[in-house]
Design a protein around this motif. Structure first.
Motif, PDB file in Angstrom:
ATOM      1  N   ALA A 165      13.148  -6.877  11.373  1.00 26.87           N
ATOM      2  CA  ALA A 165      12.179  -5.989  10.726  1.00 26.87           C
ATOM      3  C   ALA A 165      10.933  -5.757  11.574  1.00 26.87           C
ATOM      4  O   ALA A 165       9.982  -5.139  11.107  1.00 26.87           O
ATOM      5  N   GLN A 166      10.939  -6.215  12.835  1.00 29.45           N
ATOM      6  CA  GLN A 166       9.734  -6.104  13.653  1.00 29.45           C
ATOM      7  C   GLN A 166       9.335  -4.643  13.880  1.00 29.45           C
ATOM      8  O   GLN A 166       8.163  -4.269  13.727  1.00 29.45           O
ATOM      9  N   SER A 167      10.278  -3.813  14.248  1.00 28.81           N
ATOM     10  CA  SER A 167       9.965  -2.398  14.480  1.00 28.81           C
ATOM     11  C   SER A 167       9.502  -1.728  13.192  1.00 28.81           C
ATOM     12  O   SER A 167       8.575  -0.901  13.206  1.00 28.81           O
ATOM     13  N   TYR A 168      10.132  -2.084  12.089  1.00 31.88           N
ATOM     14  CA  TYR A 168       9.750  -1.519  10.793  1.00 31.88           C
ATOM     15  C   TYR A 168       8.273  -1.791  10.511  1.00 31.88           C
ATOM     16  O   TYR A 168       7.509  -0.881  10.173  1.00 31.88           O
ATOM     17  N   PHE A 169       7.843  -3.042  10.652  1.00 35.25           N
ATOM     18  CA  PHE A 169       6.464  -3.377  10.318  1.00 35.25           C
ATOM     19  C   PHE A 169       5.481  -2.856  11.367  1.00 35.25           C
ATOM     20  O   PHE A 169       4.362  -2.461  11.026  1.00 35.25           O
ATOM     21  N   ARG A 170       5.878  -2.834  12.634  1.00 31.54           N
ATOM     22  CA  ARG A 170       4.999  -2.258  13.650  1.00 31.54           C
ATOM     23  C   ARG A 170       4.722  -0.785  13.326  1.00 31.54           C
ATOM     24  O   ARG A 170       3.574  -0.325  13.352  1.00 31.54           O
ATOM     25  N   ASN A 171       5.777  -0.052  12.998  1.00 28.67           N
ATOM     26  CA  ASN A 171       5.619   1.360  12.669  1.00 28.67           C
ATOM     27  C   ASN A 171       4.865   1.543  11.357  1.00 28.67           C
ATOM     28  O   ASN A 171       4.068   2.484  11.214  1.00 28.67           O
ATOM     29  N   MET A 188       0.845  -1.183   0.000  1.00 31.86           N
ATOM     30  CA  MET A 188       0.000   0.000   0.000  1.00 31.86           C
ATOM     31  C   MET A 188       0.884   1.239   0.000  1.00 31.86           C
ATOM     32  O   MET A 188       1.771   1.380   0.810  1.00 31.86           O
ATOM     33  N   SER A 189       0.638   2.177  -0.911  1.00 29.61           N
ATOM     34  CA  SER A 189       1.458   3.374  -0.991  1.00 29.61           C
ATOM     35  C   SER A 189       1.053   4.378   0.062  1.00 29.61           C
ATOM     36  O   SER A 189      -0.126   4.667   0.233  1.00 29.61           O
ATOM     37  N   THR A 190       2.005   4.945   0.755  1.00 31.74           N
ATOM     38  CA  THR A 190       1.720   5.924   1.792  1.00 31.74           C
ATOM     39  C   THR A 190       2.812   6.966   1.824  1.00 31.74           C
ATOM     40  O   THR A 190       3.879   6.787   1.260  1.00 31.74           O
ATOM     41  N   ASP A 191       2.532   8.052   2.567  1.00 33.16           N
ATOM     42  CA  ASP A 191       3.592   9.031   2.792  1.00 33.16           C
ATOM     43  C   ASP A 191       4.029   9.070   4.243  1.00 33.16           C
ATOM     44  O   ASP A 191       5.059   9.617   4.564  1.00 33.16           O
ATOM     45  N   LYS A 192       3.247   8.475   5.164  1.00 35.24           N
ATOM     46  CA  LYS A 192       3.647   8.447   6.570  1.00 35.24           C
ATOM     47  C   LYS A 192       4.200   7.099   6.982  1.00 35.24           C
ATOM     48  O   LYS A 192       5.024   7.015   7.860  1.00 35.24           O
ATOM     49  N   ALA A 193       3.724   6.041   6.343  1.00 35.81           N
ATOM     50  CA  ALA A 193       4.121   4.702   6.778  1.00 35.81           C
ATOM     51  C   ALA A 193       5.468   4.303   6.227  1.00 35.81           C
ATOM     52  O   ALA A 193       6.021   3.286   6.583  1.00 35.81           O
ATOM     53  N   ALA A 194       6.023   5.105   5.338  1.00 40.94           N
ATOM     54  CA  ALA A 194       7.322   4.795   4.755  1.00 40.94           C
ATOM     55  C   ALA A 194       8.217   6.007   4.887  1.00 40.94           C
ATOM     56  O   ALA A 194       7.772   7.141   4.812  1.00 40.94           O
ATOM     57  N   PRO A 195       9.517   5.799   5.065  1.00 39.21           N
ATOM     58  CA  PRO A 195      10.439   6.934   5.157  1.00 39.21           C
ATOM     59  C   PRO A 195      10.527   7.663   3.838  1.00 39.21           C
ATOM     60  O   PRO A 195      10.290   7.092   2.785  1.00 39.21           O
ATOM     61  N   THR A 196      10.855   8.937   3.877  1.00 38.24           N
ATOM     62  CA  THR A 196      10.934   9.719   2.661  1.00 38.24           C
ATOM     63  C   THR A 196      12.259   9.556   1.949  1.00 38.24           C
ATOM     64  O   THR A 196      12.425  10.020   0.832  1.00 38.24           O
ATOM     65  N   ALA A 197      13.215   8.899   2.588  1.00 37.51           N
ATOM     66  CA  ALA A 197      14.508   8.663   1.968  1.00 37.51           C
ATOM     67  C   ALA A 197      15.106   7.412   2.579  1.00 37.51           C
ATOM     68  O   ALA A 197      14.792   7.059   3.703  1.00 37.51           O
ATOM     69  N   GLU A 221       4.517  -8.976  -8.481  1.00 37.32           N
ATOM     70  CA  GLU A 221       4.438 -10.094  -7.554  1.00 37.32           C
ATOM     71  C   GLU A 221       5.603 -10.122  -6.572  1.00 37.32           C
ATOM     72  O   GLU A 221       5.433 -10.441  -5.399  1.00 37.32           O
ATOM     73  N   GLY A 222       6.805  -9.792  -7.052  1.00 38.10           N
ATOM     74  CA  GLY A 222       7.979  -9.870  -6.186  1.00 38.10           C
ATOM     75  C   GLY A 222       7.860  -8.981  -4.966  1.00 38.10           C
ATOM     76  O   GLY A 222       8.172  -9.395  -3.840  1.00 38.10           O
ATOM     77  N   ILE A 223       7.416  -7.744  -5.156  1.00 38.91           N
ATOM     78  CA  ILE A 223       7.280  -6.810  -4.047  1.00 38.91           C
ATOM     79  C   ILE A 223       6.174  -7.258  -3.098  1.00 38.91           C
ATOM     80  O   ILE A 223       6.313  -7.182  -1.871  1.00 38.91           O
ATOM     81  N   VAL A 224       5.069  -7.743  -3.670  1.00 35.42           N
ATOM     82  CA  VAL A 224       3.957  -8.217  -2.836  1.00 35.42           C
ATOM     83  C   VAL A 224       4.396  -9.423  -2.004  1.00 35.42           C
ATOM     84  O   VAL A 224       4.095  -9.532  -0.814  1.00 35.42           O
ATOM     85  N   ARG A 225       5.116 -10.344  -2.638  1.00 33.23           N
ATOM     86  CA  ARG A 225       5.578 -11.536  -1.929  1.00 33.23           C
ATOM     87  C   ARG A 225       6.560 -11.147  -0.813  1.00 33.23           C
ATOM     88  O   ARG A 225       6.498 -11.683   0.299  1.00 33.23           O
ATOM     89  N   LEU A 226       7.462 -10.232  -1.108  1.00 29.04           N
ATOM     90  CA  LEU A 226       8.418  -9.770  -0.103  1.00 29.04           C
ATOM     91  C   LEU A 226       7.687  -9.212   1.117  1.00 29.04           C
ATOM     92  O   LEU A 226       8.001  -9.554   2.256  1.00 29.04           O
ATOM     93  N   TYR A 227       6.707  -8.370   0.874  1.00 30.61           N
ATOM     94  CA  TYR A 227       5.960  -7.750   1.971  1.00 30.61           C
ATOM     95  C   TYR A 227       5.203  -8.802   2.772  1.00 30.61           C
ATOM     96  O   TYR A 227       5.230  -8.791   4.014  1.00 30.61           O
ATOM     97  N   ALA A 228       4.535  -9.718   2.083  1.00 30.88           N
ATOM     98  CA  ALA A 228       3.730 -10.737   2.772  1.00 30.88           C
ATOM     99  C   ALA A 228       4.607 -11.643   3.627  1.00 30.88           C
ATOM    100  O   ALA A 228       4.278 -11.941   4.787  1.00 30.88           O
ATOM    101  N   VAL A 229       5.718 -12.076   3.069  1.00 31.47           N
ATOM    102  CA  VAL A 229       6.596 -12.995   3.794  1.00 31.47           C
ATOM    103  C   VAL A 229       7.233 -12.311   4.996  1.00 31.47           C
ATOM    104  O   VAL A 229       7.200 -12.822   6.125  1.00 31.47           O
ATOM    105  N   LEU A 230       7.813 -11.139   4.780  1.00 31.72           N
ATOM    106  CA  LEU A 230       8.542 -10.482   5.862  1.00 31.72           C
ATOM    107  C   LEU A 230       7.612  -9.931   6.935  1.00 31.72           C
ATOM    108  O   LEU A 230       7.952  -9.938   8.120  1.00 31.72           O
TER     109      LEU A 230
END
Length: 211
Positions: A132-138, A1-10, A112-121
């Motif tokens: 990656a726990q803190s990353y996904f929690r945030n 899902m594309s966001t501007d707050k859930a992902a870092p800007t750089a 598919e590759g990006i979706v699979r990466l996100y689902a697995v991790l």
């Protein structure tokens, strides 16, 4: 899902000054790591496997990334960069943001590759001490905030009624999108992520509309 707050800007790790050849090699390893993590998960993917696929020694991979955890960080940064590019300079507001989520689901069916990466991790990150726990929690907190904010904006604009639990609705929308991704990965022909996401959001909006 594309966001501007859930992902870092750089990218969090930054890009060092590299020659074009070194940068190309770095990016090649990153792509291999992304594929390997998506296929095997972080825990089962080894530096030896990634190095072998890249035609390098483990020391050669570590020359670029220093550690397996740092390699994962850069893989997640690369995924976020894709989302940021999709979003554009400013996120849509109100109901337009919910339509953007449907467009995101449609684009995800082509990567598919990006979706699979996100689902697995994301699933793997619930285990103890996963890097990656803190990353996904945030990230999930940020996603819920964005959807809730969009629903609040829709209410303020008179696009919907004002009696919705926006926090609960936001969590439900994020859960639907992630659940559809898993079903699609397992059986692509049986799931239309964009149509199903649109249907869920429409049903939600129908319960919110005035009159």
């Amino acid at each position: 899902m594309s966001t501007d707050k859930a992902a870092p800007t750089a990218p969090r790790t930054g890009r060092r000054d590299r020659s074009p050849a070194a940068q190309e090699r770095h990016d090649e390893i990153l792509g291999i790591a992304m594929e390997t993590f998506a296929a095997r998960g972080y825990g089962k993917a080894s530096l030896a496997e990634i190095a072998d696929r890249a035609g390098l020694t483990q020391a050669g991979v570590l020359h670029y990334f220093h550690s397996k955890a740092n390699l994962l960080t850069e893989v997640l940064d690369l995924r976020d960069a894709t989302d940021i590019a999709d979003l554009g300079p400013e996120r849509p507001r109100g109901l337009a943001f919910l339509r953007h989520l449907v467009d995101t689901a449609r684009r995800n069916a082509e990567r598919e590759g990006i979706v699979r990466l996100y689902a697995v991790l994301s699933a793997e990150s619930v285990t103890d001490d996963h890097p990656a726990q803190s990353y996904f929690r945030n990230r999930y907190a940020g996603l819920r905030d964005l959807v809730a904010e969009a629903l609040t904006e829709a209410c303020a604009r008179g696009e919907t009624s004002e009696d919705l639990d926006v926090r609960g609705a936001a969590g439900a929308i994020v859960a639907v999108m992630d659940g559809l991704q898993v079903q699609w990965l397992l059986d692509p022909g049986a799931v239309d992520m964009a149509a199903s996401t649109d249907g869920v959001i429409e049903a939600l909006l129908a319960s919110m509309r005035k009159g």
